[in-house]
Design a protein around this motif. Structure first.
Motif, PDB file in Angstrom:
ATOM      1  N   ASP A  57     -49.577 -49.804  -9.991  1.00 16.23           N
ATOM      2  CA  ASP A  57     -50.499 -50.211  -8.935  1.00 16.23           C
ATOM      3  C   ASP A  57     -50.960 -51.661  -9.075  1.00 16.23           C
ATOM      4  O   ASP A  57     -51.760 -52.134  -8.263  1.00 16.23           O
ATOM      5  CB  ASP A  57     -51.724 -49.285  -8.927  1.00 16.23           C
ATOM      6  N   GLN A  82     -52.917 -52.980 -11.435  1.00 18.20           N
ATOM      7  CA  GLN A  82     -54.320 -53.071 -11.841  1.00 18.20           C
ATOM      8  C   GLN A  82     -54.422 -53.815 -13.181  1.00 18.20           C
ATOM      9  O   GLN A  82     -54.425 -53.207 -14.250  1.00 18.20           O
ATOM     10  CB  GLN A  82     -54.923 -51.665 -11.947  1.00 18.20           C
ATOM     11  N   GLU A  98     -56.817 -55.500 -14.773  1.00 18.23           N
ATOM     12  CA  GLU A  98     -57.963 -55.221 -15.643  1.00 18.23           C
ATOM     13  C   GLU A  98     -57.811 -53.878 -16.345  1.00 18.23           C
ATOM     14  O   GLU A  98     -58.166 -53.732 -17.527  1.00 18.23           O
ATOM     15  CB  GLU A  98     -59.271 -55.253 -14.837  1.00 18.23           C
ATOM     16  N   ARG A  99     -57.274 -52.895 -15.630  1.00 23.90           N
ATOM     17  CA  ARG A  99     -57.069 -51.575 -16.230  1.00 23.90           C
ATOM     18  C   ARG A  99     -56.008 -51.658 -17.326  1.00 23.90           C
ATOM     19  O   ARG A  99     -56.120 -50.985 -18.357  1.00 23.90           O
ATOM     20  CB  ARG A  99     -56.654 -50.575 -15.145  1.00 23.90           C
ATOM     21  N   ALA A 159     -51.479 -48.001 -14.017  1.00 26.05           N
ATOM     22  CA  ALA A 159     -52.006 -49.346 -13.790  1.00 26.05           C
ATOM     23  C   ALA A 159     -50.875 -50.335 -13.539  1.00 26.05           C
ATOM     24  O   ALA A 159     -50.992 -51.243 -12.697  1.00 26.05           O
ATOM     25  CB  ALA A 159     -52.842 -49.777 -14.993  1.00 26.05           C
TER      26      ALA A 159
END
Length: 291
Positions: free
Chosen positions: A191, A193, A195-196, A188
């Motif tokens: 990338d 991310q 929220e992840r 995460a």
């Protein structure tokens, strides 16, 4: 075999036992190279021995290989550690190769994942007794002869080692799950991310970063997720175990260590991250070579 002469009947007899001796040494030591060294040392000792005085060559060789393996284990545990600054705990860092399938096959199903994970926590004599009895079905009396203990004392030793192995089954499962959580965090972070990241971070997670300019602490999932770029290079690093916890180590192009991250996981969430990116501090730790 290097160092033996096939035409020599003693060498031929040794070769007949080589496969089993190597299997015993490997299961005790957990290293192919060390196992081969132990077997070669046994051959050297045999070559200096009056073989006419040996009634049971297989038993004699097994005893010698086991005692050599014990010496290897004991010496590896008494190597001096690198002194560190008072603020930096003594770290033991080993690369995590994810229990490669070929290693599991080489160890054999009878050893299994539990022994792999508990191997270093067993004392050398426990390890030897467990492997010889539970893997190779060697009687306790013979094991006791190797260890210089009575059969009853050896039986207790094996029982204690077996309990540790059984206890490690759950620990192994936990450690694997912790690695998965850390892997999700790194993916995460790599990338972006956000929220992840929040999903795998505990709401009160603590990030401590040790830099050349001092120590910096960040608290809370939102703040840590925002600063998760600190894990960017680590996401391309190599998984490691740091004092029993999941970690990641990465190196510069010249082979010097770049960063060492250590994670604490509880209830499938990361509760603490320690990032060491100070070259001077990294140099104090006995870190593995780049892979």
């Amino acid at each position: 075999m290097s160092g033996t002469h096939p035409a020599d009947p003693i060498a031929e007899a040794f070769e007949a036992h080589r496969e089993r001796l190597t299997a015993v040494a490997y299961r005790v030591l957990g290293s192919h190279a060390d196992a081969e060294d132990a077997v070669q040392e046994a051959w050297l000792r045999l070559s200096r021995q009056d073989t006419d005085a040996i009634d049971n060559l297989g038993g004699w060789l097994t005893t010698v290989v086991c005692r050599i393996s014990l010496d290897f284990l004991r010496s590896s545990r008494t190597r001096p550690t690198v002194p560190l600054d008072n603020w930096l705990p003594e770290l033991t860092v080993t690369l995590d190769y994810g229990l490669a399938p070929e290693e599991l096959v080489a160890l054999g199903d009878s050893v299994g994942l539990a022994l792999l994970t508990v191997l270093d926590s067993l004392r050398p004599d426990e390890r030897l007794a467990f492997v010889l009895h539970d893997v190779f079905a060697v009687p306790h009396g013979e094991i006791g002869t190797i260890l210089g203990r009575s059969a009853d004392a050896t039986k207790m030793l094996t029982s204690r080692a077996r309990r540790k192995v059984q206890d490690a089954r759950q620990s192994a499962s936990d450690r694997q799950r912790h690695r998965e959580v850390v892997g999700a965090f790194l993916a995460a972070a790599r990338d972006g991310q956000f929220e992840r990241l929040l999903e795998v971070l505990h709401p009160e997670v603590k990030l401590t970063v040790h830099t050349p300019n001092g120590q910096f602490v960040t608290l809370g999932a939102t703040e840590v997720a925002t600063r998760a770029r600190v894990a960017g290079s680590a996401a391309r690093g190599h998984a490691a175990t740091v004092n029993g916890r999941p970690g990641v180590i990465s190196w510069n192009e010249d082979g010097t260590p770049l960063s060492l991250l250590t994670f604490t996981v509880a209830d499938d969430r990361i509760t603490e991250i320690t990032a060491l990116i100070d070259p001077a501090k990294l140099a104090l730790i006995d870190l593995p070579d780049p892979v």
